[in-house]
Design a protein around this motif. Structure first.
Motif, short mmCIF file in Angstrom:
data_model
loop_
_atom_site.label_atom_id
_atom_site.label_comp_id
_atom_site.label_asym_id
_atom_site.label_seq_id
_atom_site.Cartn_x
_atom_site.Cartn_y
_atom_site.Cartn_z
N SER A 89 0.87 -1.17 0.00
CA SER A 89 0.00 0.00 0.00
C SER A 89 0.91 1.22 0.00
O SER A 89 2.09 1.11 -0.32
N ARG A 90 0.39 2.34 0.42
CA ARG A 90 1.22 3.55 0.36
C ARG A 90 0.70 4.63 1.28
O ARG A 90 -0.44 4.58 1.76
N PHE A 91 1.55 5.61 1.49
CA PHE A 91 1.16 6.83 2.20
C PHE A 91 1.18 7.98 1.20
O PHE A 91 2.08 8.08 0.37
N ARG A 92 0.18 8.83 1.31
CA ARG A 92 0.15 10.06 0.52
C ARG A 92 0.57 11.22 1.44
O ARG A 92 0.02 11.37 2.54
N PHE A 93 1.50 12.01 0.98
CA PHE A 93 1.88 13.22 1.71
C PHE A 93 1.08 14.39 1.12
O PHE A 93 1.15 14.65 -0.08
N VAL A 94 0.30 15.02 1.99
CA VAL A 94 -0.62 16.06 1.55
C VAL A 94 -0.24 17.40 2.21
O VAL A 94 -0.01 17.46 3.41
N LYS A 95 -0.17 18.43 1.39
CA LYS A 95 0.17 19.77 1.89
C LYS A 95 -1.06 20.67 1.79
O LYS A 95 -1.71 20.73 0.74
N ALA A 129 -11.26 14.55 7.23
CA ALA A 129 -9.81 14.40 7.35
C ALA A 129 -9.44 13.60 8.59
O ALA A 129 -8.33 13.72 9.11
N ALA A 130 -10.36 12.78 9.07
CA ALA A 130 -10.13 12.02 10.30
C ALA A 130 -8.97 11.05 10.18
O ALA A 130 -8.33 10.70 11.18
N ASN A 131 -8.65 10.59 8.97
CA ASN A 131 -7.56 9.64 8.77
C ASN A 131 -6.25 10.33 8.39
O ASN A 131 -5.30 9.67 7.94
N HIS A 132 -6.17 11.64 8.52
CA HIS A 132 -4.95 12.38 8.21
C HIS A 132 -4.09 12.51 9.47
O HIS A 132 -4.55 13.00 10.50
N THR A 133 -2.85 12.08 9.38
CA THR A 133 -1.91 12.18 10.49
C THR A 133 -0.98 13.37 10.25
O THR A 133 -0.34 13.46 9.19
N THR A 134 -0.88 14.25 11.20
CA THR A 134 -0.06 15.45 11.05
C THR A 134 1.43 15.10 11.05
O THR A 134 1.89 14.25 11.80
N VAL A 135 2.18 15.77 10.18
CA VAL A 135 3.65 15.67 10.17
C VAL A 135 4.17 16.93 10.83
O VAL A 135 4.35 17.97 10.17
N PRO A 136 4.42 16.90 12.15
CA PRO A 136 4.73 18.12 12.91
C PRO A 136 5.95 18.87 12.39
O PRO A 136 5.94 20.10 12.31
N CYS A 137 7.00 18.14 12.05
CA CYS A 137 8.25 18.81 11.68
C CYS A 137 8.18 19.52 10.33
O CYS A 137 9.05 20.33 10.00
N VAL A 170 1.24 19.91 6.75
CA VAL A 170 1.55 18.69 6.02
C VAL A 170 0.98 17.49 6.78
O VAL A 170 1.16 17.37 8.00
N TYR A 171 0.29 16.63 6.04
CA TYR A 171 -0.32 15.43 6.63
C TYR A 171 0.10 14.21 5.81
O TYR A 171 0.51 14.32 4.64
N VAL A 182 -1.80 16.72 -3.11
CA VAL A 182 -0.86 15.62 -2.86
C VAL A 182 0.50 16.01 -3.41
O VAL A 182 0.62 16.38 -4.59
N VAL A 183 1.53 15.96 -2.57
CA VAL A 183 2.87 16.38 -3.00
C VAL A 183 3.79 15.20 -3.24
O VAL A 183 4.79 15.32 -3.96
#
Length: 302
Positions: free
Chosen positions: A135-141, A152-160, A168-169, A187-188
């Protein structure tokens, strides 16, 4: 005389071109006897793979690896990946994006996207079959915070990477389903992983996501599929016995309108001819039957 000489020269030139093409194809498939190479934890680098420092006749140039700081690196444009394992029986590689490796534990996006949005590997060298479903992860800005949105309940925040009004999630995609980002998002990048989970699953933290990214993913390779792609064709599995063998899929060209009309006309004309033949046969037998019947009636009267 000059015409005959010209014809002879053309024939010889044509024969030479065919010969050179044959030699080139054979040279491409020729496997020079070379000892295996090693780099760090990868000690079985052999055909079709080669290290950049290997002799020119060893391995296939399309499958060249580099050894940097005792780590084996594969480049799949535009990304770079550490090679963690090579299985020649299964014809697969386990890769880890250099941006997600332990040594680099820096906060960054994937160095490149190996797959398209529908889950196909972009690079024609690595389109072999992989037994394990990934499967995969999508990086979303996003330009605004969407954490509180139900969609967006399944979006995990990328704090850094979330700073200066840019959010960015990372979103898990378990079955390469269609993803429609929020109006303020795009999607980036994509990062494949070896995991099967519910598509709506939200990871508790980005650290949990990083653990999966550090484990890497697998891609399959096939020289046959590579050659099929270069010929503009897709490939299919010929034999499932390991190592797998592939053949180019038959090319089915779409008919032009003229060709389609000719086929339809042929079917219609053929059908009419067949109908006329059947009618003629029926008429023949009917006349023959009537002739016999009339002859029989005349005989009875006499």
């Amino acid at each position: 005389m000059r015409t005959e000489e010209s014809k002879t020269a053309s024939t010889n030139l044509y024969s030479l071109l065919i010969f050179l093409t044959f030699i080139k194809a054979e040279a491409r498939n020729y496997k020079q006897v070379c000892s295996s190479s090693s780099c760090g934890e990868i000690n079985n680098i052999s055909y079709p793979f080669r290290l950049r420092s290997d002799p020119s006749g060893c391995g296939d140039p399309d499958y060249e690896l580099s050894c940097v700081n005792n780590k084996t690196i594969l480049e799949i444009f535009p990304g770079k990946y550490y090679v963690k394992n090579i299985s020649y029986e299964d014809q697969i590689l386990r890769l880890v994006d250099v941006n997600f490796a332990n040594a680099n534990r820096s906060c960054s996006l994937p160095s490149g996207s190996v797959e398209t949005t529908d889950g196909f590997v972009k690079d024609f060298r690595f389109r072999g079959v992989v037994a394990s479903l990934g499967s995969r992860f999508r990086f979303v800005k996003c330009s605004r915070n969407i954490s509180s949105l139900q969609d967006a309940a399944n979006h995990t925040t990328v704090p850094c990477l979330t700073r200066n009004g840019s959010y960015v999630y990372v979103v898990y995609d378990g079955d390469y389903s269609y993803y429609n980002p929020q109006p303020s998002c795009s999607v980036v990048s994509l990062a494949p992983v070896d995991l099967l989970h519910d598509i709506n699953y939200k990871f508790p933290s980005y650290e949990a996501v990083m653990e999966l990214l550090e484990a890497g993913f697998v891609v399959g390779w096939s020289l046959e599929c590579r050659d099929c792609s270069l010929a503009g064709k897709s490939c299919v599995v010929k034999s499932w016995d390991k190592p797998l063998t592939y053949i180019c899929e038959r090319e089915y060209k779409e008919l032009t309108r003229t060709q389609g009309n000719l086929i339809i006309a042929g079917i219609v004309v053929g059908g009419l001819i067949a109908l006329l033949v059947i009618i003629a046969i029926l008429v023949f037998f009917v006349r023959k039957y009537r002739t016999r019947r009339n002859a029989s009636s005349s005989t009875e009267k006499n």
